[in-house]
Write an enzyme that holds these catalytic residues in place. Structure first.
Site, PDB file in Angstrom:
ATOM      1  N   CYS A  70     -16.060   3.594 -20.336  1.00 34.18           N
ATOM      2  CA  CYS A  70     -17.417   3.545 -19.782  1.00 34.18           C
ATOM      3  C   CYS A  70     -18.203   2.328 -20.275  1.00 34.18           C
ATOM      4  O   CYS A  70     -19.049   1.786 -19.553  1.00 34.18           O
ATOM      5  CB  CYS A  70     -18.171   4.825 -20.112  1.00 34.18           C
ATOM      6  SG  CYS A  70     -17.464   6.293 -19.324  1.00 34.18           S
TER       7      CYS A  70
ATOM      8  N   CYS B  24     -12.301   3.389 -14.907  1.00 29.98           N
ATOM      9  CA  CYS B  24     -12.706   4.779 -14.694  1.00 29.98           C
ATOM     10  C   CYS B  24     -11.463   5.659 -14.600  1.00 29.98           C
ATOM     11  O   CYS B  24     -11.202   6.315 -13.599  1.00 29.98           O
ATOM     12  CB  CYS B  24     -13.538   4.884 -13.420  1.00 29.98           C
ATOM     13  SG  CYS B  24     -14.398   6.467 -13.229  1.00 29.98           S
TER      14      CYS B  24
ATOM     15  N   CYS C 199     -17.772  -0.503 -17.905  1.00 26.25           N
ATOM     16  CA  CYS C 199     -17.961  -0.201 -16.485  1.00 26.25           C
ATOM     17  C   CYS C 199     -19.250  -0.833 -15.952  1.00 26.25           C
ATOM     18  O   CYS C 199     -20.316  -0.679 -16.560  1.00 26.25           O
ATOM     19  CB  CYS C 199     -18.012   1.314 -16.279  1.00 26.25           C
ATOM     20  SG  CYS C 199     -18.216   1.780 -14.549  1.00 26.25           S
TER      21      CYS C 199
ATOM     22  N   GLU D   5       0.823  -1.212   0.000  1.00 25.35           N
ATOM     23  CA  GLU D   5       0.000   0.000   0.000  1.00 25.35           C
ATOM     24  C   GLU D   5       0.860   1.266   0.000  1.00 25.35           C
ATOM     25  O   GLU D   5       0.512   2.259  -0.638  1.00 25.35           O
ATOM     26  CB  GLU D   5      -0.940   0.002   1.214  1.00 25.35           C
ATOM     27  CG  GLU D   5      -2.054  -1.031   1.147  1.00 25.35           C
ATOM     28  CD  GLU D   5      -2.970  -0.815  -0.047  1.00 25.35           C
ATOM     29  OE1 GLU D   5      -3.173   0.350  -0.458  1.00 25.35           O
ATOM     30  OE2 GLU D   5      -3.491  -1.814  -0.570  1.00 25.35           O
TER      31      GLU D   5
ATOM     32  N   CYS E 192     -24.361   5.587 -13.214  1.00 26.20           N
ATOM     33  CA  CYS E 192     -23.370   6.640 -13.005  1.00 26.20           C
ATOM     34  C   CYS E 192     -23.944   7.966 -13.489  1.00 26.20           C
ATOM     35  O   CYS E 192     -24.265   8.121 -14.677  1.00 26.20           O
ATOM     36  CB  CYS E 192     -22.080   6.305 -13.753  1.00 26.20           C
ATOM     37  SG  CYS E 192     -20.863   7.643 -13.752  1.00 26.20           S
TER      38      CYS E 192
END
Length: 342
Positions: free
Chosen positions: A197, A190, A200, A35, A206
């Site tokens: 799109c 995204c 997605c 991370e 959205c």
């Protein structure tokens, strides 16, 4: 579970990333390391660094025992070196204050050097199954588009609104897959410039997509002309070796080995005469090298100075042959300049 979370969980199971080196473990150390490395850095870049790092420092104790120079050497080329310094400092805190075990709560994790709220939440989710929301740059973009949140996400008021949305959407179960889905969607679908799109799972709900205004969200960072700084870097060479000097522990490239610097208008021959007593010096300027930082642009004028007489290193300096220098903890521009030497 909301329709938003349900769609993401289903999508991630089929299309998300599953083979990343840090996904096959619940080891908090490896998850923490990944991370931190992934902050402002793409997965493909991180993977080889992560693998080398865990091979050299397999646990928090070995990392805490290492010298900062050893840590920076392995980090060299990954950039944002404060992450490496904070990682090393945090490992020592974990050993001294937590008996070598990373704390389990987001709040305690966020108290460690270099770990902010979102990174702490991600570690808590993937290592301990905690019910926490994340909000890194990719997730901000996903939420801003899906819920049509206007405003620059770096502004505190907008960020606070996105945090509330992120917390409200948390599912009661499948928290790890949901969190990974947000990361995967933001990184691969995204995206900032060319969002896919059509691929997605959220496209039908959205708000930005429905309105035909995907590119309007999120509001971009206000344009600001970055200041420009100029320096000369000296590649001082003698008998197949190059001189490196240690940077101060704080600031740009803190703790790394770098080339001696001087102002662009200064005379490199005078520098070498003053520092080394050298008399016959061959100085050659190389093409300008431009290096971008977050807050400014650095224009580097490289100057090769070849010494014909022996010269001792002063405290904080070292003579290394080119191969050793390339393996040292050096910043990316220095690595490029060494590689360009004939």
């Amino acid at each position: 579970m909301s329709a938003f979370a349900r769609a993401l969980v289903r999508w991630q199971a089929r299309y998300g990333r599953h083979g990343l080196p840090w996904q096959a473990t619940r080891d908090p150390y490896g998850i923490w390391l990944s991370e931190v490395m992934l902050q402002q850095t793409q997965v493909a870049t991180v993977i080889p660094y992560f693998e080398r790092f865990v091979a050299r420092f397999p646990d928090v104790e070995s990392l805490a025992r290492a010298t900062l120079d050893e840590v920076l050497t392995l980090w060299s080329g990954l950039g944002y070196y404060s992450r490496a310094r904070n990682l090393h400092a945090a490992a020592q805190v974990v050993v001294e204050s937590y008996r070598g075990r990373l704390p389990r709560t987001r709040e305690d994790l966020a108290s460690l050097p270099g770990i902010g709220r979102s990174t702490a939440a991600a570690i808590a989710v993937f290592a301990f199954g905690a019910h926490e929301a994340i909000l890194d740059g990719n997730v901000k973009r996903v939420l801003a588009r899906h819920f049509a949140v206007r405003g620059y996400p770096g502004e505190k008021r907008i960020e606070n609104r996105l945090w509330k949305i992120a917390e409200a959407q948390l599912p009661a179960k499948n928290i790890e897959r949901y969190t990974q889905a947000l990361m995967d969607l933001g990184a691969g679908v995204c995206t900032r410039k060319q969002p896919a799109c059509a691929s997605c799972p959220l496209r039908t709900c959205c708000e930005a997509h429905v309105r035909g205004k995907v590119r309007a969200y999120p509001t971009p960072r206000p344009r600001k002309v970055l200041p420009r700084r100029e320096i000369s870097m000296l590649l001082i060479l003698r008998e197949g070796e190059v001189l490196l000097e240690k940077r101060p522990p704080a600031g740009i490239w803190g703790g790394l080995w770098c080339l001696p610097e001087m102002s662009v208008g200064a005379d490199p021959r005078e520098y070498c005469e003053r520092r080394f007593g050298a008399k016959r010096i061959h100085a050659t300027r190389l093409p300008l090298l431009r290096h971008g930082f977050t807050h400014f642009t650095l224009d580097i004028t490289p100057v090769v100075c070849r010494l014909e007489t022996a010269a001792l290193a002063e405290p904080g300096q070292v003579w290394l042959d080119f191969e050793e220098a390339a393996q040292a903890a050096i910043p990316a521009p220095v690595r490029k300049l060494l590689a360009a030497l004939p």
